[in-house]
Design an enzyme around this catalytic site. Structure first.
Site, PDB file in Angstrom:
ATOM      1  N   GLU A 103      96.715   6.667  34.599  1.00  5.04           N
ATOM      2  CA  GLU A 103      97.607   5.575  35.430  1.00  5.04           C
ATOM      3  C   GLU A 103      96.724   5.283  36.336  1.00  5.04           C
ATOM      4  O   GLU A 103      97.643   4.926  37.544  1.00  5.04           O
ATOM      5  CB  GLU A 103      98.852   6.087  35.504  1.00  5.04           C
ATOM      6  N   ASP A 143     102.030   2.264  36.780  1.00  2.00           N
ATOM      7  CA  ASP A 143     101.177   3.277  37.629  1.00  2.00           C
ATOM      8  C   ASP A 143      99.872   2.044  37.336  1.00  2.00           C
ATOM      9  O   ASP A 143      98.606   1.661  38.209  1.00  2.00           O
ATOM     10  CB  ASP A 143     101.009   4.050  38.171  1.00  2.00           C
ATOM     11  N   HIS A 192     109.970  10.904  39.318  1.00  2.00           N
ATOM     12  CA  HIS A 192     110.398  10.500  39.903  1.00  2.00           C
ATOM     13  C   HIS A 192     111.840   9.799  40.084  1.00  2.00           C
ATOM     14  O   HIS A 192     112.910   9.043  40.390  1.00  2.00           O
ATOM     15  CB  HIS A 192     109.923   8.671  39.022  1.00  2.00           C
TER      16      HIS A 192
HETATM   17  C1  3PY Z   1     104.189   4.139  34.865  1.00  2.00           C
HETATM   18  O1  3PY Z   1     104.918   3.209  34.258  1.00  2.00           O
HETATM   19  O2  3PY Z   1     103.485   4.663  35.964  1.00  2.00           O
HETATM   20  C2  3PY Z   1     105.493   5.716  34.826  1.00  2.00           C
HETATM   21  O3  3PY Z   1     104.454   7.041  35.535  1.00  2.00           O
HETATM   22  C3  3PY Z   1     106.106   5.271  33.684  1.00  2.00           C
HETATM   23  O4  3PY Z   1     107.105   6.517  34.287  1.00  2.00           O
HETATM   24 MG    MG Z   2     103.197   6.570  37.425  1.00  2.00          MG
END
Ligand code: 3PY
Ligand code: MG
Length: 267
Positions: A147, A173, A46
């Site tokens: 995630e 996520d 990101h």
């Molecule tokens: C998230 O919060 O999903 C992340 O990948 C943090 O960088």
């Molecule tokens: Mg993430």
């Protein structure tokens, strides 16, 4: 081989606190590397960072003993191998959802016969030393991010993957996967319960638990719980929050934009 500070701390049962790099500049990176953190992660998923930026940033981190990590854009062996060749001492692989994906990430980090990493350690030989290939399989960190909804469901099979060093939680996520708004430092009971489940799975499978935060408050909470890889502060937020806080202290002058902390929720 030059030592991996984070691996050393983990072997001693200690935690490692890190920072996050999304600003594609070697000097900004060097500044972050001189703050006292144990590790820095160049964010190619990101962050505004491409491969040639990442190489200069890894070089800037090399001015210190901070462990250089890279979050790769996706679970692709080609990029994992390329950032390791450039001097990353570990990778954080996003959105790992099952055992096969975790095995794919690990295999890209390990030379045969343990994995399928191709030989070509160009810059990392300068950083690590000429015996790099002899020790790389033991020293390079492979962390899989859990995630996604599938990743939460298949947590145990991921945590049991041979050669995986850590599970690293992306809280926003993870929140989306749980049907919650994408808040980083998250106090929703469902989020807390899932974070605790992931921590327990890591403890059961004797791997490191890691998590991303936006504050000393949450970093401290997770360290106290036993997380050994906690991200305290991203470069972008450090810059923005400091400037906004200073602006907020002024009187008799109005800033162009309202003063609000960056990422109080959100990313
Ligand atoms: C998230 O919060 O999903 C992340 O990948 C943090 O960088
Ligand atoms: Mg993430």
């Amino acid at each position: 081989m030059r030592f991996n500070r984070v691996k050393k701390l983990w072997r001693e049962g200690k935690p490692a606190v890190g920072g996050w790099l999304s600003i594609p500049h070697c000097f900004a990176t060097e500044v972050m590397a001189h703050t006292g953190l144990d590790w820095l992660c160049v964010d190619m998923q990101h962050g505004c960072v491409d491969y040639s930026d990442a190489v200069t940033m890894l070089t800037a981190i090399s001015t210190t003993d901070v462990t250089p990590l890279v979050r790769v854009p996706w679970n692709e062996p080609a990029m994992i191998m390329k950032v390791l060749d450039a001097g990353a001492y570990g990778v954080i692989v996003p959105m790992v959802s099952n055992r096969a994906e975790a095995e794919r990430a690990v295999a890209a980090c390990r030379y045969p016969p343990k994995g399928m990493r191709s030989n070509g350690p160009n810059r990392v030989l300068l950083y690590a030393g000429s015996d790099y290939q002899k020790h790389a399989n033991d020293e390079v960190i492979c962390a899989a991010m859990v995630e996604t909804a599938e990743g939460i469901e298949k947590l145990d099979e991921i945590a049991a993957t041979p050669g995986l060093d850590a599970i690293y939680i992306g809280p926003t996520d993870l929140a989306l996967a749980l049907g919650l708004p994408p808040v980083m430092d998250n106090d929703e009971p469902k989020h807390i319960a899932t974070v605790n489940r992931i921590l327990d799975a890591c403890k059961r499978h004797k791997i490191v638990a890691g998590i991303h935060t936006n504050s000393a408050k949450f970093t401290q909470r997770y360290l106290d719980q036993g997380f050994q890889m906690v991200m305290l502060v991203p470069d972008r937020n450090a810059m923005m929050n400091y400037v906004k806080a200073e602006i907020g202290r002024l009187t008799g002058w109005s800033p162009m934009t309202p003063v609000a902390p960056q990422s109080a929720g959100g990313y």
